[in-house]
Design an enzyme around this catalytic site. Structure first.
Site, PDB file in Angstrom:
ATOM      1  N   GLU A   1      35.198  51.554  52.761  1.00 56.88           N
ATOM      2  CA  GLU A   1      34.888  51.633  52.152  1.00 56.88           C
ATOM      3  C   GLU A   1      33.284  52.713  51.886  1.00 56.88           C
ATOM      4  O   GLU A   1      32.666  53.329  51.029  1.00 56.88           O
ATOM      5  CB  GLU A   1      33.903  50.041  50.743  1.00 56.88           C
ATOM      6  CG  GLU A   1      34.721  49.175  50.885  1.00 56.88           C
ATOM      7  CD  GLU A   1      35.492  48.407  51.689  1.00 56.88           C
ATOM      8  OE1 GLU A   1      35.043  48.763  52.997  1.00 56.88           O
ATOM      9  OE2 GLU A   1      36.304  47.424  51.472  1.00 56.88           O
TER      10      GLU A   1
ATOM     11  N   ASP B   1      45.645  50.266  48.933  1.00 58.35           N
ATOM     12  CA  ASP B   1      44.643  49.888  48.431  1.00 58.35           C
ATOM     13  C   ASP B   1      44.017  50.543  47.301  1.00 58.35           C
ATOM     14  O   ASP B   1      45.301  51.031  46.773  1.00 58.35           O
ATOM     15  CB  ASP B   1      43.918  49.385  49.305  1.00 58.35           C
ATOM     16  CG  ASP B   1      43.125  48.000  49.221  1.00 58.35           C
ATOM     17  OD1 ASP B   1      42.283  47.498  48.734  1.00 58.35           O
ATOM     18  OD2 ASP B   1      43.270  47.963  50.692  1.00 58.35           O
TER      19      ASP B   1
ATOM     20  N   HIS C   1      44.534  43.827  45.953  1.00 56.77           N
ATOM     21  CA  HIS C   1      44.609  45.378  46.775  1.00 56.77           C
ATOM     22  C   HIS C   1      45.391  45.961  45.968  1.00 56.77           C
ATOM     23  O   HIS C   1      45.391  47.604  47.410  1.00 56.77           O
ATOM     24  CB  HIS C   1      44.334  45.245  48.408  1.00 56.77           C
ATOM     25  CG  HIS C   1      43.176  44.348  48.476  1.00 56.77           C
ATOM     26  ND1 HIS C   1      42.032  45.045  48.979  1.00 56.77           N
ATOM     27  CD2 HIS C   1      43.001  42.910  48.994  1.00 56.77           C
ATOM     28  CE1 HIS C   1      41.233  43.525  49.282  1.00 56.77           C
ATOM     29  NE2 HIS C   1      42.160  43.283  49.216  1.00 56.77           N
TER      30      HIS C   1
ATOM     31  N   GLU D   1      43.014  38.339  50.045  1.00 58.98           N
ATOM     32  CA  GLU D   1      41.334  38.602  48.884  1.00 58.98           C
ATOM     33  C   GLU D   1      42.839  38.580  47.944  1.00 58.98           C
ATOM     34  O   GLU D   1      42.150  39.834  46.537  1.00 58.98           O
ATOM     35  CB  GLU D   1      40.528  39.904  49.165  1.00 58.98           C
ATOM     36  CG  GLU D   1      40.136  39.155  49.880  1.00 58.98           C
ATOM     37  CD  GLU D   1      38.520  40.404  51.028  1.00 58.98           C
ATOM     38  OE1 GLU D   1      37.877  39.990  51.377  1.00 58.98           O
ATOM     39  OE2 GLU D   1      39.239  41.692  50.194  1.00 58.98           O
TER      40      GLU D   1
ATOM     41  N   ARG E   1      40.483  53.852  50.788  1.00 61.91           N
ATOM     42  CA  ARG E   1      39.314  53.602  50.291  1.00 61.91           C
ATOM     43  C   ARG E   1      38.923  55.196  50.717  1.00 61.91           C
ATOM     44  O   ARG E   1      37.649  56.236  49.576  1.00 61.91           O
ATOM     45  CB  ARG E   1      38.129  52.861  51.007  1.00 61.91           C
ATOM     46  CG  ARG E   1      38.124  51.305  50.460  1.00 61.91           C
ATOM     47  CD  ARG E   1      39.436  50.577  50.085  1.00 61.91           C
ATOM     48  NE  ARG E   1      39.891  49.738  49.354  1.00 61.91           N
ATOM     49  CZ  ARG E   1      39.665  48.150  51.061  1.00 61.91           C
ATOM     50  NH1 ARG E   1      39.527  48.461  52.321  1.00 61.91           N
ATOM     51  NH2 ARG E   1      39.710  46.977  50.449  1.00 61.91           N
TER      52      ARG E   1
HETATM   53  C1  ACM Z   1      40.453  42.328  54.726  1.00 54.44           C
HETATM   54  O1  ACM Z   1      39.006  42.220  55.811  1.00 54.44           O
HETATM   55  N1  ACM Z   1      39.999  41.481  53.570  1.00 54.44           N
HETATM   56  C2  ACM Z   1      41.357  41.817  56.032  1.00 54.44           C
END
Ligand code: ACM
Length: 635
Positions: A492, A201, A275, A353, A172
């Site tokens: 982030e 990512d 990701h 995710e 990030r």
């Molecule tokens: C995560 O925090 N998405 C592993």
């Protein structure tokens, strides 16, 4: 454990120049610590005796370099076993109580002896020893007029868990090789032994893969933006894509070696199949979605929706396509090179995710489901994870992934990192998986440390006392399969290394104590005292930390007369809270908080500060009345 040594008091009375408190403040708390009378004073010519063994030498060199840098004294490292100032001794026959990482440290008026079964134990003994010295031992230059003495002690110490980790996300926001080394050095001082390196990512691919040069040629670069990550305006085509960076394979080897010298294993993470925007921007043929050839590495603009209710979904497709046969040779190439660079037995494959909305529409996925008799998108991800595990195993490595991979039905030989609370870890351990506990609710170091009016805004808060309260052996878990715990630092909202430090400390102190010390030794009040002592050490070492534990907690309700009533509390006992509503800065002559206060009718701002023993702590908290109103109305 904070004890003031009598000798120190005497010293403070008789000399102002050499006034050095000898508090014993060790983080993580040792298993057995017994303070003896007297102190040991470092001689101006320090000798460290250490066996002629490369790994023992790491511990000796580390100690020697810290001592000489801060004291300016001469340090000689010798193989002689006797009459040294510090002896680092490997046990001839193992002391079973110490295991692989334990040690015994004896400080007497004559010298210092550390015994251990393995070099790692000597390194941890060295860390404890350094924490017994005055805080100026952390100084990067010679500290003048310091009495380099330490209290006499007998310590027996060993860890509760073998996996004591911290994760750093370098995707990030990119952090240089030197910053990563700093992070590893800082964590090793608190007896962490695992650095989880989140290398890829959507915002950047950070590791050179020689057979796939576009991963770093294209995938490591985005457009620089600052502000609130996730809400950036759309990126224009004419903006320069020169923000980011990557580690060459030589850089990776250097970091792995640096970590090895601090007895830290490095766990690389390649986060797939979600990701993966940086990989897709580099090699769009890995997608099954039309138009993926237009995709770019993300900067922090919105491309996934996270509705308050219902499942998240991608606005762009950031997934590797399980039905795309080009994906598996790609992964094979990545993991072939990766496994040669990282000696650690595990590779982290992410798995978290993963948006499914593009898969649901894909003809290739539909065909795969029919061919493989897969009923759901979770089973599609399971198909991918099982193929991935075979690739990882073929490189002689074991696979670990975030707890989503459990839902997709991965085999029990894969280890699970439980992040969505503790449920995944409990379930995984009962299905026979090894687990590492890193629940966001306790150990997510990217969460705000106090009220959002005081911190860079992110979607959740996690105060130090909540982190410290964490017990990894949750009810119902199969304790034998709990490998340990880990704090995760996503970046982030973290734009520079000083903020990495701010977010990590002091909560990583808490993670370290949970991971290392016996649970019976945990004590919040004494921990807070130690944290404050270590803040002073960090000041001496120029390491940033968050003073958020001094910030008050605000609760607000509307009473029957529609007035706002504010309740304040603090994480720490014994703090006094002062406040104003007249826009001026409160001090200890302002109203002291003793119970819920009503916001005056025309007030627009409440300012609050905490004190202890008439000294201000932390910072002024500025709470807008409009914000209080919003919060009261939300309930
Ligand atoms: C995560 O925090 N998405 C592993």
């Amino acid at each position: 454990m904070k004890k003031i040594c009598c000798l120190t008091i005497l010293c403070c009375i008789t000399s102002t120049v050499f006034c050095q408190p000898n508090n014993i403040s060790i983080i993580p708390e040792p298993v057995v610590l017994s303070q003896k009378s007297g102190t040991y004073l470092l001689p101006k010519n320090i000798t460290i005796s250490a066996a002629n063994n490369a790994e023992v030498k790491y511990a000796a060199d580390y100690l020697g370099s810290k001592l000489s840098k801060a004291t300016g004294y001469t340090v000689t490292i010798t193989e002689r076993a006797t009459t040294a100032s510090v002896e680092l001794l490997l046990n001839k026959s193992a002391d079973n109580s110490l295991g692989k990482e334990g040690y015994k440290l004896s400080v007497t008026g004559k010298n210092i002896i550390i015994n251990a079964n393995q070099p790692a134990g000597l390194f941890y003994g060295v860390q404890t020893l350094l924490q017994l010295l005055p805080k100026e031992i952390e100084s990067k230059t010679v500290a003048k007029n310091i009495k380099w003495s330490m209290p006499c002690v007998e310590i027996t110490d060993y860890p509760r868990f073998g996996w004591r980790g911290l994760m750093l996300d370098v995707s990030r926001h990119f952090f240089t090789k030197e910053e990563v080394k700093n992070f590893i050095d800082e964590m090793s001082r608190y007896k962490f032994n695992l650095f989880h390196w989140h290398l890829v990512d959507d915002e950047g691919w950070r590791i050179e893969i020689k057979r796939l040069p576009k991963l770093t040629g294209v995938g490591a670069w985005n457009v620089k933006r600052v502000g609130h990550f996730g809400d950036f305006k759309d990126i224009r085509d004419d903006e320069p894509r020169n923000n980011g960076g990557f580690y060459t394979q030589e850089d990776i080897k250097e970091v792995v070696q640096y970590a090895k010298e601090r007895f830290v294993n490095v766990l690389p993470e390649i986060d797939v199949p979600g990701h993966s925007m940086a990989a897709i921007a580099s090699y769009p043929e890995l997608s099954c979605t039309e138009g993926a050839d237009k995709y770019k590495v993300i900067s922090g603009e919105k491309f996934i929706e996270w509705p308050e209710k219902g499942h998240f979904y991608g606005l762009l497709d950031n997934t590797l396509c399980p039905a795309n046969e080009k994906v598996y040779p790609f992964l094979d190439m990545v993991f072939t090179e990766l496994s040669q660079l990282f000696p650690f037995e595990y590779i982290h494959v992410g798995g978290d995710e993963c948006a499914q909305n593009f898969w649901e529409k894909s003809d290739a996925i539909k065909a795969l489901m029919q061919k493989e008799n897969l009923k759901t998108m979770l089973e599609v991800q399971g198909y991918f994870e099982n193929k991935l595990e075979r690739i990882i195993n073929s490189k002689g490595k074991k696979m670990i992934g975030w707890d989503e991979i459990l839902e997709s039905g991965v085999s029990s030989s894969a280890a699970i990192m439980s992040w969505r609370g503790t449920k995944g870890g409990i379930e995984a351990s009962n299905k026979g998986h090894e687990v590492v506990m890193s629940p966001s609710t306790y150990v997510y170091l990217d969460y705000m440390q106090s009220d959002e009016i005081m911190e860079p805004k992110i979607y959740a808060s996690l105060r130090l006392n909540k982190t410290y309260s964490y017990e990894p052996v949750s009810e119902g878990i199969n304790e034998k399969l709990v490998k340990g715990i880990q704090g995760n630092l996503w970046t982030e909202q973290i734009y520079n290394y000083r903020q990495v430090q701010y977010m990590a400390w002091p909560r990583a102190f808490a993670v370290s104590e949970i991971a290392w010390s016996p649970s019976a030794k945990k004590n919040w009040t004494s921990f807070v005292g130690k944290v404050e002592d270590h803040f002073k050490r960090f000041d001496a070492g120029e390491i940033k930390y968050a003073p958020s534990m001094y910030d008050p907690e605000f609760k607000v309700v509307k009473n029957d007369k529609a007035e706002l009533t504010v309740s304040l509390s603090t994480e720490l006992d014994g703090l006094d809270i002062y406040y104003s509503f007249d826009n001026s800065y409160p001090d200890l002559f302002y109203p002291k908080y003793t119970g819920p206060v009503t916001v005056p009718v025309d007030a627009t701002l409440m300012r609050v500060i905490t004190y202890r023993d008439k000294q201000p702590l932390g910072r002024i908290n500025n709470m807008q009345v409009a914000e209080l109103k919003k919060r009261a109305e939300k309930k």
